[in-house]
Write a protein that holds these residues in place. Structure first.
Motif, PDB file in Angstrom:
ATOM      1  N   GLU H  62       0.704  -1.214  -0.066  1.00 40.00           N
ATOM      2  CA  GLU H  62       0.103  -0.042   0.017  1.00 40.00           C
ATOM      3  C   GLU H  62       0.720   1.443   0.021  1.00 40.00           C
ATOM      4  OE1 GLU H  62      -3.377  -1.200   0.321  1.00 40.00           O
ATOM      5  OE2 GLU H  62      -3.927   0.937  -0.375  1.00 40.00           O
ATOM      6  N   THR H  63       1.923   1.246   0.823  1.00 42.50           N
ATOM      7  CA  THR H  63       2.665   2.378   0.843  1.00 42.50           C
ATOM      8  C   THR H  63       3.494   2.619  -0.371  1.00 42.50           C
ATOM      9  OG1 THR H  63       2.941   1.644   3.390  1.00 42.50           O
ATOM     10  CG2 THR H  63       4.477   3.541   2.696  1.00 42.50           C
ATOM     11  N   LEU H  64       4.127   1.513  -0.852  1.00 37.00           N
ATOM     12  CA  LEU H  64       4.844   1.473  -2.150  1.00 37.00           C
ATOM     13  C   LEU H  64       3.815   2.272  -3.093  1.00 37.00           C
ATOM     14  CD1 LEU H  64       7.421   0.628  -3.460  1.00 37.00           C
ATOM     15  CD2 LEU H  64       5.974  -1.122  -4.404  1.00 37.00           C
TER      16      LEU H  64
ATOM     17  N   LEU I  84      -0.086  -6.466  -4.965  1.00 35.96           N
ATOM     18  CA  LEU I  84      -1.399  -5.800  -4.877  1.00 35.96           C
ATOM     19  C   LEU I  84      -1.624  -4.891  -3.965  1.00 35.96           C
ATOM     20  CD1 LEU I  84      -3.744  -8.797  -5.734  1.00 35.96           C
ATOM     21  CD2 LEU I  84      -2.587  -7.457  -7.291  1.00 35.96           C
ATOM     22  N   CYS I  85      -2.410  -4.044  -3.930  1.00 40.04           N
ATOM     23  CA  CYS I  85      -3.216  -3.271  -2.857  1.00 40.04           C
ATOM     24  C   CYS I  85      -4.551  -2.847  -3.210  1.00 40.04           C
ATOM     25  CB  CYS I  85      -2.178  -1.972  -2.587  1.00 40.04           C
ATOM     26  SG  CYS I  85      -2.211  -0.841  -3.961  1.00 40.04           S
ATOM     27  N   ARG I  86      -5.094  -2.197  -1.982  1.00 42.04           N
ATOM     28  CA  ARG I  86      -6.557  -2.078  -2.220  1.00 42.04           C
ATOM     29  C   ARG I  86      -6.707  -0.915  -3.619  1.00 42.04           C
ATOM     30  NH1 ARG I  86     -10.590   1.096  -0.330  1.00 42.04           N
ATOM     31  NH2 ARG I  86     -12.366  -0.262   0.093  1.00 42.04           N
ATOM     32  N   ASP I  94     -11.596  -5.070   3.222  1.00 42.25           N
ATOM     33  CA  ASP I  94     -10.361  -6.211   3.381  1.00 42.25           C
ATOM     34  C   ASP I  94     -10.880  -7.063   2.108  1.00 42.25           C
ATOM     35  OD1 ASP I  94      -8.799  -8.414   3.671  1.00 42.25           O
ATOM     36  OD2 ASP I  94     -10.027  -9.203   5.115  1.00 42.25           O
ATOM     37  N   ASP I  95     -10.292  -6.908   1.016  1.00 38.25           N
ATOM     38  CA  ASP I  95     -10.627  -7.696  -0.144  1.00 38.25           C
ATOM     39  C   ASP I  95     -10.315  -9.264  -0.014  1.00 38.25           C
ATOM     40  OD1 ASP I  95     -10.683  -7.115  -3.619  1.00 38.25           O
ATOM     41  OD2 ASP I  95     -11.376  -8.950  -2.309  1.00 38.25           O
ATOM     42  N   SER I  96     -11.391 -10.018   0.495  1.00 40.62           N
ATOM     43  CA  SER I  96     -11.218 -11.348   0.587  1.00 40.62           C
ATOM     44  C   SER I  96     -11.494 -12.396  -0.568  1.00 40.62           C
ATOM     45  CB  SER I  96     -11.811 -11.817   1.994  1.00 40.62           C
ATOM     46  OG  SER I  96     -13.273 -11.682   1.513  1.00 40.62           O
TER      47      SER I  96
ATOM     48  N   HIS J  42     -13.943  -9.556  -7.355  1.00 40.11           N
ATOM     49  CA  HIS J  42     -12.602  -8.885  -6.716  1.00 40.11           C
ATOM     50  C   HIS J  42     -12.068  -7.768  -7.760  1.00 40.11           C
ATOM     51  CE1 HIS J  42     -12.430 -12.144  -3.848  1.00 40.11           C
ATOM     52  NE2 HIS J  42     -12.530 -12.997  -4.947  1.00 40.11           N
ATOM     53  N   LEU J  43     -11.537  -6.873  -6.929  1.00 37.29           N
ATOM     54  CA  LEU J  43     -11.030  -5.802  -7.819  1.00 37.29           C
ATOM     55  C   LEU J  43      -9.651  -5.258  -6.977  1.00 37.29           C
ATOM     56  CD1 LEU J  43     -10.637  -3.241  -9.872  1.00 37.29           C
ATOM     57  CD2 LEU J  43     -12.648  -2.138  -8.347  1.00 37.29           C
ATOM     58  N   TRP J  44      -8.430  -5.625  -7.448  1.00 39.06           N
ATOM     59  CA  TRP J  44      -7.251  -5.114  -7.008  1.00 39.06           C
ATOM     60  C   TRP J  44      -6.359  -4.139  -7.737  1.00 39.06           C
ATOM     61  CZ3 TRP J  44      -7.951 -10.673  -6.961  1.00 39.06           C
ATOM     62  CH2 TRP J  44      -8.556 -11.136  -5.804  1.00 39.06           C
TER      63      TRP J  44
END
Lengths: 96, 96, 96, 96, 96, 96, 96, 96, 96, 96
Positions: H62-64, I84-86, I94-96, J42-44
């Motif tokens: 996330e931070t990256l 990956l990130c949000r 919290d994409d499960s 899902h969406l990342w």
């Protein structure tokens, strides 16, 4: 004689919408005429893309080129052509 | 539901000819059964190569995978799958 | 009808020399017969490589595939096929 | 000395039609002069594309570059050059 | 006439060391003879790889192919050839 | 210390001719100064393209970058750099 | 002088485990000696792969090649080398 | 946690010089702040190109992403990210 | 922290079937343990191929590498990792 | 039926900011509606890029194409689609 043709359309981002609509309408009429004549045997959309996969049935390479280069969208497409022939395991004599 | 599948066969250079012939015969029977059932709708040889282009008509992704991974030549093929759907310019409702 | 064919030969490193020599001799005879018949119109070596560029003059895709897949070196070659036609700027009617 | 040259034309989408027509006309005259002189030995259209495959017969690399870089369409083409030589299986001494 | 040639060596992992040493020794002698004759003008190692960049000065494509295909390591190399000519900004007439 | 540098020029299609001529003239002077100083050891045109192959002789990476990024055509070029060193088969101690 | 080097290891599937373990142990000792001497400045594993990214600090290209080609795993690695220099935005004079 | 990031800048040819200078100045300040904080651990120029190789030390993906997508040049860069971890042969516990 | 991992399996053609079955069984147990623990969040087969797409939820790059390099099939797979990130448009925290 | 879709956004450098903001807002609403309905499972975000990885759950290829081609950003995205199915090692019947 069959050919497998893949076409991907890339319209310039700055083409006016009216111009794009006009080209697409001409393209559709051109394509449907060839489909009705039996030359453009199959036409499928590749899901999720602005691409199609087509099968053409033409007399020779010359005719194929004449048809493809006459497409209204021709200047805006990436095109790949592969010659096809009967597969030895095919159950049909004339693969339609 | 249609899928566009390209297959290129790469048999190991040191496979005994009898073994290769056996696999190819099983593959042919397997393919023709599916063609006769309407699942393997089209099967074309790409001229000048040991490749084919095929159109499958299956219920879902699961069935497609079951069929392709069951091909006797599966371990020796490079395979590319693309989902197809109806093209807005197509003149046929059910592109056969 | 003309086709542009590129062939690159990759013989397995462990093929016995006698076997390689035998395949090459058969390939040469096969190729020269087709050249003398006018089917294999041009055959050039690409300098510095084990590749050739060829022009075939055949009736249809089927015949092209029959010829190429019948090459003794076929299982050991990477092959690319492109259909040709007359160029609008060509000065010759039958580009020989 | 023969060279195999592939050219693919990419005209900018916003080039005025008159300008494009003018360049193409000059290109055609330039090409036909070289064909008539025997320097541009073969010129084929690749079916379904805005590309050609050409064979040039020139004295040296310098001459080849002079000819290609002088093409009116040169700034708008992707070009690939490969030197050719006689193939050991060729039946002709001077592959024309 | 100058040619730019890149060569990357890929010896089979199972080649006996004595055989590899023998081929390399023959290659070295072959290369040095051509360097001393002025045909193989430059020969550089690409740092960190088993590759070289070479400049050949030959009469024609035929001679270039004869030399490259005669290299003892030829069957084990990936090779790329590009024809060179004088650059308009070069300060030397004969770029040695 | 030698470096192998490949440069391909892509001038924007809409750059005014006068501006292009000006950049090219500055580039030529810049290049010839470096050639005369011995830093830009070789400069060859790749036949049939708007590309060159160059050999630079510099003290370190820093100097190489300073020279290349200072080229008037730098913003319009695709560039590939490879460090060179002496080849064990070379007959010359200082490959000029 | 810094160089960015990427290495990917491809050991032959049929190499005996003892032989592989031996090469890896020698490689480790060789690498750690160079790290302790300050020549191999950084060594990172690329997560999820049998690859590393390394930074070397050497006097010249020759030394870099000597070190890399001396790696016990050298015959089994794909290697990419890029010369580095100080970035104008870097806050450190000697990027350690 | 370390990440290896490669960035290549492609500014549009028609961006006004003042605008480019402004973006670059903001980029430099942004980068130096992160370097001074220890987040942007290394920053090297790839010699001969408008590219850099960077090592980031961040808490999580996330931070990256937050940092990279906040770069003033982000819309004009081609970026490749690879997660790093400790190499089993590294002599340092915390590879700085 | 999520990672997107693609794996394609390439078992050597000459691996004994019993050995292959054994590796696959160990792989399955290893994978299911990690799935049950919540580390291997998703595992999908790519239809028509011997490939999967996986989502891993791990603490850091180190853990990810430990898991992937411990896969019994690791030596026989081509693997691609992307952090990956949000997504700002995601409706789930919290994409499960 | 699940599909794996990768999207990379390339907005034209000269698109007015207001226009870009408008498209992105519409895209977000469109995407969230589909996520809430369970179609866009899902969406990342791929860290460090303007790309996403998505999983769609749709009835057939037709529906998938309808959804993707209806995305407000569709004309500005590079898209890759792969059909998924259950993995034999998955511990879940319905991989959510």
């Amino acid at each position: 004689m069959l050919f497998h043709v893949e076409m991907t359309v890339n319209l310039p981002a700055d083409m006016p919408e009216a111009r794009a609509a006009e080209i697409k309408a001409t393209e559709k009429a051109y394509s449907q005429k060839l489909q009705n004549e039996g030359t453009w045997r199959h036409l499928w959309r590749v899901a999720g893309s602005y691409s199609n996969v087509s099968i053409f049935d033409v007399e020779d390479n010359e005719t194929l080129h004449h048809i493809i280069s006459g497409l209204p969208l021709f200047p805006y497409m990436e095109i790949r052509v592969r010659p096809l022939c009967r597969h030895p395991s095919s159950v049909r004599d004339d693969d339609s």
